[in-house]
Design a protein around this motif. Structure first.
Motif, PDB file in Angstrom:
ATOM      1  N   VAL A   1      -1.594  -4.289 -13.430  1.00  0.00           N
ATOM      2  CA  VAL A   1      -2.717  -5.099 -12.996  1.00  0.00           C
ATOM      3  C   VAL A   1      -3.446  -4.336 -11.902  1.00  0.00           C
ATOM      4  O   VAL A   1      -2.824  -3.797 -10.994  1.00  0.00           O
ATOM      5  CB  VAL A   1      -2.230  -6.460 -12.452  1.00  0.00           C
ATOM      6  CG1 VAL A   1      -3.365  -7.249 -11.857  1.00  0.00           C
ATOM      7  CG2 VAL A   1      -1.548  -7.249 -13.538  1.00  0.00           C
ATOM      8  N   PHE A   2      -4.759  -4.288 -11.986  1.00  0.00           N
ATOM      9  CA  PHE A   2      -5.566  -3.642 -10.958  1.00  0.00           C
ATOM     10  C   PHE A   2      -5.849  -4.629  -9.843  1.00  0.00           C
ATOM     11  O   PHE A   2      -6.268  -5.761 -10.091  1.00  0.00           O
ATOM     12  CB  PHE A   2      -6.886  -3.141 -11.560  1.00  0.00           C
ATOM     13  CG  PHE A   2      -7.840  -2.638 -10.529  1.00  0.00           C
ATOM     14  CD1 PHE A   2      -7.664  -1.396  -9.970  1.00  0.00           C
ATOM     15  CD2 PHE A   2      -8.893  -3.423 -10.100  1.00  0.00           C
ATOM     16  CE1 PHE A   2      -8.537  -0.927  -8.995  1.00  0.00           C
ATOM     17  CE2 PHE A   2      -9.772  -2.965  -9.136  1.00  0.00           C
ATOM     18  CZ  PHE A   2      -9.590  -1.715  -8.585  1.00  0.00           C
ATOM     19  N   ALA A   3      -5.608  -4.226  -8.616  1.00  0.00           N
ATOM     20  CA  ALA A   3      -5.959  -5.039  -7.449  1.00  0.00           C
ATOM     21  C   ALA A   3      -6.611  -4.119  -6.421  1.00  0.00           C
ATOM     22  O   ALA A   3      -6.135  -3.001  -6.195  1.00  0.00           O
ATOM     23  CB  ALA A   3      -4.731  -5.708  -6.854  1.00  0.00           C
ATOM     24  N   ALA A   4      -7.686  -4.559  -5.824  1.00  0.00           N
ATOM     25  CA  ALA A   4      -8.380  -3.774  -4.804  1.00  0.00           C
ATOM     26  C   ALA A   4      -8.633  -4.654  -3.583  1.00  0.00           C
ATOM     27  O   ALA A   4      -9.021  -5.809  -3.717  1.00  0.00           O
ATOM     28  CB  ALA A   4      -9.704  -3.250  -5.347  1.00  0.00           C
ATOM     29  N   PHE A   5      -8.399  -4.089  -2.425  1.00  0.00           N
ATOM     30  CA  PHE A   5      -8.665  -4.778  -1.176  1.00  0.00           C
ATOM     31  C   PHE A   5      -9.820  -4.057  -0.491  1.00  0.00           C
ATOM     32  O   PHE A   5      -9.862  -2.830  -0.471  1.00  0.00           O
ATOM     33  CB  PHE A   5      -7.429  -4.749  -0.275  1.00  0.00           C
ATOM     34  CG  PHE A   5      -6.256  -5.473  -0.857  1.00  0.00           C
ATOM     35  CD1 PHE A   5      -6.122  -6.837  -0.691  1.00  0.00           C
ATOM     36  CD2 PHE A   5      -5.292  -4.800  -1.588  1.00  0.00           C
ATOM     37  CE1 PHE A   5      -5.050  -7.515  -1.233  1.00  0.00           C
ATOM     38  CE2 PHE A   5      -4.218  -5.461  -2.133  1.00  0.00           C
ATOM     39  CZ  PHE A   5      -4.092  -6.824  -1.959  1.00  0.00           C
ATOM     40  N   CYS A   6     -10.740  -4.809   0.062  1.00  0.00           N
ATOM     41  CA  CYS A   6     -11.868  -4.189   0.747  1.00  0.00           C
ATOM     42  C   CYS A   6     -12.199  -4.998   1.989  1.00  0.00           C
ATOM     43  O   CYS A   6     -11.880  -6.174   2.082  1.00  0.00           O
ATOM     44  CB  CYS A   6     -13.080  -4.082  -0.177  1.00  0.00           C
ATOM     45  SG  CYS A   6     -13.623  -5.643  -0.853  1.00  0.00           S
TER      46      CYS A   6
ATOM     47  N   VAL B   1      -8.873  -2.531   6.182  1.00  0.00           N
ATOM     48  CA  VAL B   1      -8.288  -1.911   4.997  1.00  0.00           C
ATOM     49  C   VAL B   1      -8.414  -0.400   5.118  1.00  0.00           C
ATOM     50  O   VAL B   1      -9.470   0.122   5.455  1.00  0.00           O
ATOM     51  CB  VAL B   1      -8.989  -2.393   3.703  1.00  0.00           C
ATOM     52  CG1 VAL B   1      -8.429  -1.684   2.488  1.00  0.00           C
ATOM     53  CG2 VAL B   1      -8.851  -3.891   3.559  1.00  0.00           C
ATOM     54  N   ARG B   2      -7.303   0.281   4.878  1.00  0.00           N
ATOM     55  CA  ARG B   2      -7.285   1.744   4.939  1.00  0.00           C
ATOM     56  C   ARG B   2      -7.981   2.306   3.709  1.00  0.00           C
ATOM     57  O   ARG B   2      -7.580   2.053   2.587  1.00  0.00           O
ATOM     58  CB  ARG B   2      -5.837   2.216   4.992  1.00  0.00           C
ATOM     59  CG  ARG B   2      -5.642   3.531   5.645  1.00  0.00           C
ATOM     60  CD  ARG B   2      -4.188   3.823   5.989  1.00  0.00           C
ATOM     61  NE  ARG B   2      -3.220   2.996   5.322  1.00  0.00           N
ATOM     62  CZ  ARG B   2      -2.352   3.435   4.411  1.00  0.00           C
ATOM     63  NH1 ARG B   2      -2.349   4.698   4.053  1.00  0.00           N
ATOM     64  NH2 ARG B   2      -1.491   2.618   3.867  1.00  0.00           N
ATOM     65  N   ARG B   3      -9.049   3.063   3.912  1.00  0.00           N
ATOM     66  CA  ARG B   3      -9.833   3.636   2.812  1.00  0.00           C
ATOM     67  C   ARG B   3      -8.973   4.589   1.982  1.00  0.00           C
ATOM     68  O   ARG B   3      -8.287   5.445   2.517  1.00  0.00           O
ATOM     69  CB  ARG B   3     -11.034   4.386   3.356  1.00  0.00           C
ATOM     70  CG  ARG B   3     -11.823   5.082   2.261  1.00  0.00           C
ATOM     71  CD  ARG B   3     -13.028   5.739   2.811  1.00  0.00           C
ATOM     72  NE  ARG B   3     -14.111   4.781   2.609  1.00  0.00           N
ATOM     73  CZ  ARG B   3     -15.361   4.997   2.902  1.00  0.00           C
ATOM     74  NH1 ARG B   3     -15.725   6.117   3.459  1.00  0.00           N
ATOM     75  NH2 ARG B   3     -16.271   4.093   2.665  1.00  0.00           N
ATOM     76  N   GLY B   4      -9.009   4.416   0.674  1.00  0.00           N
ATOM     77  CA  GLY B   4      -8.303   5.296  -0.244  1.00  0.00           C
ATOM     78  C   GLY B   4      -6.813   5.042  -0.355  1.00  0.00           C
ATOM     79  O   GLY B   4      -6.103   5.796  -1.007  1.00  0.00           O
ATOM     80  N   ALA B   5      -6.320   3.991   0.273  1.00  0.00           N
ATOM     81  CA  ALA B   5      -4.884   3.704   0.215  1.00  0.00           C
ATOM     82  C   ALA B   5      -4.481   3.303  -1.194  1.00  0.00           C
ATOM     83  O   ALA B   5      -5.209   2.599  -1.884  1.00  0.00           O
ATOM     84  CB  ALA B   5      -4.534   2.587   1.200  1.00  0.00           C
TER      85      ALA B   5
ATOM     86  N   GLU C   1       0.792  -2.095   2.294  1.00  0.00           N
ATOM     87  CA  GLU C   1       0.340  -0.708   2.328  1.00  0.00           C
ATOM     88  C   GLU C   1      -1.140  -0.493   2.670  1.00  0.00           C
ATOM     89  O   GLU C   1      -1.452   0.487   3.331  1.00  0.00           O
ATOM     90  CB  GLU C   1       0.625  -0.012   0.990  1.00  0.00           C
ATOM     91  CG  GLU C   1       2.086   0.105   0.651  1.00  0.00           C
ATOM     92  CD  GLU C   1       2.611  -1.142  -0.039  1.00  0.00           C
ATOM     93  OE1 GLU C   1       3.829  -1.264  -0.158  1.00  0.00           O
ATOM     94  OE2 GLU C   1       1.810  -2.003  -0.423  1.00  0.00           O
ATOM     95  N   PRO C   2      -2.072  -1.339   2.237  1.00  0.00           N
ATOM     96  CA  PRO C   2      -3.487  -0.995   2.451  1.00  0.00           C
ATOM     97  C   PRO C   2      -4.026  -1.284   3.849  1.00  0.00           C
ATOM     98  O   PRO C   2      -5.121  -0.899   4.175  1.00  0.00           O
ATOM     99  CB  PRO C   2      -4.231  -1.837   1.415  1.00  0.00           C
ATOM    100  CG  PRO C   2      -3.348  -3.006   1.166  1.00  0.00           C
ATOM    101  CD  PRO C   2      -1.943  -2.503   1.361  1.00  0.00           C
ATOM    102  N   TRP C   3      -3.263  -1.952   4.697  1.00  0.00           N
ATOM    103  CA  TRP C   3      -3.794  -2.380   5.981  1.00  0.00           C
ATOM    104  C   TRP C   3      -3.650  -1.309   7.044  1.00  0.00           C
ATOM    105  O   TRP C   3      -2.680  -0.581   7.094  1.00  0.00           O
ATOM    106  CB  TRP C   3      -3.113  -3.662   6.443  1.00  0.00           C
ATOM    107  CG  TRP C   3      -2.954  -4.654   5.333  1.00  0.00           C
ATOM    108  CD1 TRP C   3      -1.771  -5.157   4.874  1.00  0.00           C
ATOM    109  CD2 TRP C   3      -3.965  -5.238   4.525  1.00  0.00           C
ATOM    110  NE1 TRP C   3      -2.011  -6.017   3.827  1.00  0.00           N
ATOM    111  CE2 TRP C   3      -3.353  -6.069   3.587  1.00  0.00           C
ATOM    112  CE3 TRP C   3      -5.345  -5.109   4.503  1.00  0.00           C
ATOM    113  CZ2 TRP C   3      -4.062  -6.788   2.644  1.00  0.00           C
ATOM    114  CZ3 TRP C   3      -6.059  -5.835   3.542  1.00  0.00           C
ATOM    115  CH2 TRP C   3      -5.421  -6.667   2.645  1.00  0.00           C
ATOM    116  N   ILE C   4      -4.621  -1.241   7.922  1.00  0.00           N
ATOM    117  CA  ILE C   4      -4.613  -0.282   9.038  1.00  0.00           C
ATOM    118  C   ILE C   4      -3.595  -0.736  10.060  1.00  0.00           C
ATOM    119  O   ILE C   4      -3.478  -1.871  10.377  1.00  0.00           O
ATOM    120  CB  ILE C   4      -6.017  -0.158   9.676  1.00  0.00           C
ATOM    121  CG1 ILE C   4      -6.951   0.440   8.664  1.00  0.00           C
ATOM    122  CG2 ILE C   4      -5.988   0.640  10.939  1.00  0.00           C
ATOM    123  CD1 ILE C   4      -8.401   0.505   9.115  1.00  0.00           C
TER     124      ILE C   4
END
Length: 65
Positions: free
Chosen positions: A14-19, A23-27, A62-65
């Motif tokens: 499943v594709f999931a994207a956080f923006c 949010v860490r860019r490119g994570a 993982e995606p959070w700064i």
């Protein structure tokens, strides 16, 4: 964003994207996550108590700064 097109395959992805801010860019994550973890992430983000099975899952970190 989260998209689920279940093809009933055991290796279904499943594709999931956080923006947005924080949010860490490119994570990208190499960790396998479930829909319950996604629901836990959303409920934690909004300060809501997790529901059902999501209460037993860790949020996606993982995606959070």
């Amino acid at each position: 964003f989260c998209y689920d097109e279940d093809d009933f395959n055991a290796d279904n992805h499943v594709f999931a994207a956080f923006c947005g801010r924080g949010v860490r860019r490119g994570a990208a994550s190499a960790v396998r996550h479930t829909h319950y973890g996604f629901c836990r992430t959303v409920s934690d983000n909004w300060g809501l108590p997790p529901l059902g099975q999501a209460s037993r899952e860790a949020p996606i970190a993982e995606p959070w700064i």
